[in-house]
Design a protein around this motif. Structure first.
Motif, mmCIF file in Angstrom:
data_model
loop_
_atom_site.group_PDB
_atom_site.id
_atom_site.type_symbol
_atom_site.label_atom_id
_atom_site.label_comp_id
_atom_site.label_asym_id
_atom_site.label_seq_id
_atom_site.Cartn_x
_atom_site.Cartn_y
_atom_site.Cartn_z
ATOM 1 N N GLN A 155 1.574 -1.235 0.092
ATOM 2 C CA GLN A 155 0.045 0.399 0.187
ATOM 3 C C GLN A 155 1.114 1.041 -0.279
ATOM 4 N N HIS A 171 -6.242 2.287 4.185
ATOM 5 C CA HIS A 171 -7.043 1.415 4.711
ATOM 6 C C HIS A 171 -7.977 1.157 4.958
ATOM 7 N N SER A 173 -8.778 -0.889 7.432
ATOM 8 C CA SER A 173 -9.450 -1.877 8.178
ATOM 9 C C SER A 173 -8.673 -0.958 9.839
ATOM 10 N N GLN A 176 -11.600 -1.326 12.493
ATOM 11 C CA GLN A 176 -10.992 -2.600 13.403
ATOM 12 C C GLN A 176 -10.499 -2.227 14.762
ATOM 13 N N GLN A 211 -14.183 1.821 0.446
ATOM 14 C CA GLN A 211 -14.180 1.112 1.115
ATOM 15 C C GLN A 211 -15.197 0.456 2.221
ATOM 16 N N PHE A 253 -3.356 -8.983 8.444
ATOM 17 C CA PHE A 253 -3.951 -9.300 9.421
ATOM 18 C C PHE A 253 -4.844 -10.270 9.729
ATOM 19 N N THR A 254 -5.069 -11.285 9.140
ATOM 20 C CA THR A 254 -5.464 -12.508 8.380
ATOM 21 C C THR A 254 -4.958 -13.229 8.754
ATOM 22 N N GLY A 285 -11.063 -8.993 -0.238
ATOM 23 C CA GLY A 285 -10.172 -9.841 0.379
ATOM 24 C C GLY A 285 -11.104 -9.853 2.299
ATOM 25 N N CYS A 286 -10.635 -11.218 2.687
ATOM 26 C CA CYS A 286 -10.794 -12.012 3.701
ATOM 27 C C CYS A 286 -10.573 -12.702 4.424
ATOM 28 N N GLY A 287 -10.878 -13.096 5.976
ATOM 29 C CA GLY A 287 -9.700 -14.311 6.606
ATOM 30 C C GLY A 287 -10.697 -14.114 8.088
ATOM 31 N N PHE A 309 -13.906 -8.518 6.815
ATOM 32 C CA PHE A 309 -13.231 -8.605 5.256
ATOM 33 C C PHE A 309 -13.171 -7.120 4.970
ATOM 34 N N GLY A 310 -12.365 -6.863 3.325
ATOM 35 C CA GLY A 310 -12.174 -5.087 2.937
ATOM 36 C C GLY A 310 -12.457 -5.385 1.565
HETATM 37 N N1 DAH Z 1 -7.246 -4.055 3.804
HETATM 38 C C1 DAH Z 1 -7.147 -4.738 2.894
HETATM 39 C C2 DAH Z 1 -7.039 -3.733 1.378
HETATM 40 O O1 DAH Z 1 -6.807 -2.447 2.130
HETATM 41 C C3 DAH Z 1 -8.345 -5.399 2.596
HETATM 42 C C4 DAH Z 1 -8.797 -6.594 3.345
HETATM 43 C C5 DAH Z 1 -8.456 -7.793 3.537
HETATM 44 C C6 DAH Z 1 -9.619 -6.130 4.713
HETATM 45 C C7 DAH Z 1 -8.611 -8.861 3.864
HETATM 46 C C8 DAH Z 1 -9.480 -6.849 5.576
HETATM 47 C C9 DAH Z 1 -9.082 -8.714 5.378
HETATM 48 O O2 DAH Z 1 -10.503 -7.134 6.757
HETATM 49 O O3 DAH Z 1 -9.976 -9.421 6.250
HETATM 50 O O4 DAH Z 1 -6.077 -4.314 0.663
#
Ligand code: DAH
Length: 344
Positions: A155, A171, A173, A176, A211, A253-254, A285-287, A309-310
């Motif tokens: 990033q 982001h 995130s 969170q 986002q 982060f995941t 994206g997620c996890g 997820f994002g």
């Molecule tokens: N923060 C990531 C981005 O900006 C997107 C993302 C991916 C957020 C996976 C999440 C995650 O919470 O679990 O590319």
């Protein structure tokens, strides 16, 4: 007798139909009907010719006529006063319908953001927000990206005054982390917002975009919960016939991490430019939230688990409305913007 009754009725009609307009209408009416030579006054003079046994009935009719004339006169006066005080003197007719102001339309990004919020709200997610100028801890370190972590290069960051401690968030995130630090569990939130990256502007990338981040933390949250939540979202957003697939991926982060694709809405999965001939487009994206992230935010990772997820709102909007170049979202061209009408 007969003729007096007829005269009263003719005069009643005349009063009812009186429709003179203009500033002197009330006064003209008064002179014509109620003045000392007016027709109502005159007709009263005929009472003396009425037979004694009819006097009572004729008196009643005449009184009614008088009341009608007086009411009409008062109405005319009121109407006159209203129109003078409302600008008739200035030659403005305020009874004319106004020129309608056109309604604006919502920005397509706002329409889709609201729709995303609406879908997750139905699953019990609340909306959370955070600052756009962020510190290193919330944007990176707490998310398991310590200094010198190579994934920071994923990033391209805009720093504030070239100070590495402060940045425009890259982001959502970061929100969170702020929510987890509050220490109240369970957490079930989505965080919509604007993010910034030092990218070359093109049809597919911009230096700012939007986002929506999602986070669910409780006891026993599993990857199956994550999948079901996202399946539900995709079907609500794009329709029941859309297909979904998860691909293993990496985010600091995941763990485990995945990316989710949907079948290409443009070509229906046959292959086109938008899906680069693959039939699939990546939308998020997620996890499962990494234990280090939970611990960094003061949550016992042995006791609690969660998913995150994002997704990019521009990406979802482009797919939904078949927009091929995201630069148009920030050009403020009303010919483009006026095409989007929504109740949300
Ligand atoms: N923060 C990531 C981005 O900006 C997107 C993302 C991916 C957020 C996976 C999440 C995650 O919470 O679990 O590319």
């Amino acid at each position: 007798m007969e003729t007096l009754e007829q005269k009263i009725s003719a005069l009643t009609d005349e009063i009812n139909q009186y429709n003179e307009m203009g500033s002197a209408a009330a006064e003209q009416f008064r002179i014509k009907f109620l003045g000392s030579n007016g027709s109502v006054k005159k007709i009263f003079g005929l009472m003396k010719e009425v037979a004694p046994e009819e006097k009572r009935e004729m008196g009643r009719l005449l009184n009614e006529l008088k009341l009608l004339a007086e009411k009409k006169y008062n109405d005319l006066k009121e109407a006159e006063e209203a129109s003078t005080s409302n600008g008739a003197e200035a030659g403005i007719d305020l009874s004319m319908p106004g020129t309608p102001l056109p309604f604006g339309t919502r920005h397509p990004i706002s329409i889709i953001r609201n729709k995303i919020i609406d879908i997750f709200k139905r699953l019990g997610f609340a909306v959370a927000e955070g600052p756009e100028i962020e510190d290193d801890w919330h944007n990176f370190t707490a998310l398991n990206l310590p200094e010198d972590h190579p994934a920071r290069d994923m990033q391209d960051t805009f720093y504030v005054n070239a100070d590495p401690a402060w940045m425009l968030r890259t982001h959502t995130s970061s929100v969170q982390v702020r929510e987890m630090e509050k220490g109240e569990l369970p957490i079930r939130i989505i965080c919509p917002g604007r993010v910034y990256r030092n990218e070359t502007i093109s049809a597919r990338a911009h230096c700012f975009f939007h986002q929506v981040e999602g986070l669910y933390i409780a006891d026993n949250v599993s990857f199956a919960d994550l999948k079901q939540t996202l399946y539900f979202f995709v079907k609500e957003m794009f329709g029941q016939s859309v297909e979904v697939r998860f691909r293993p991926s990496y985010f600091p982060f995941t763990e485990p991490s995945a990316e989710m694709d949907i079948s290409c809405l443009i070509c229906g999965g046959k292959g086109c430019n938008v899906c680069k001939q693959t039939g699939w487009v990546e939308i998020l994206g997620c996890g499962m939230v990494h234990p280090n992230v939970l611990e960094n935010c003061g949550i016992d990772s042995k006791k609690y688990s969660g998913f995150a997820f994002g997704m990019g709102i521009e990406r979802i909007t482009m797919l939904k409305y078949q927009v091929k170049d995201l630069r148009i979202f920030s050009e403020n061209d009303v010919r483009f913007l006026n095409q989007f009408v929504s109740a949300v």
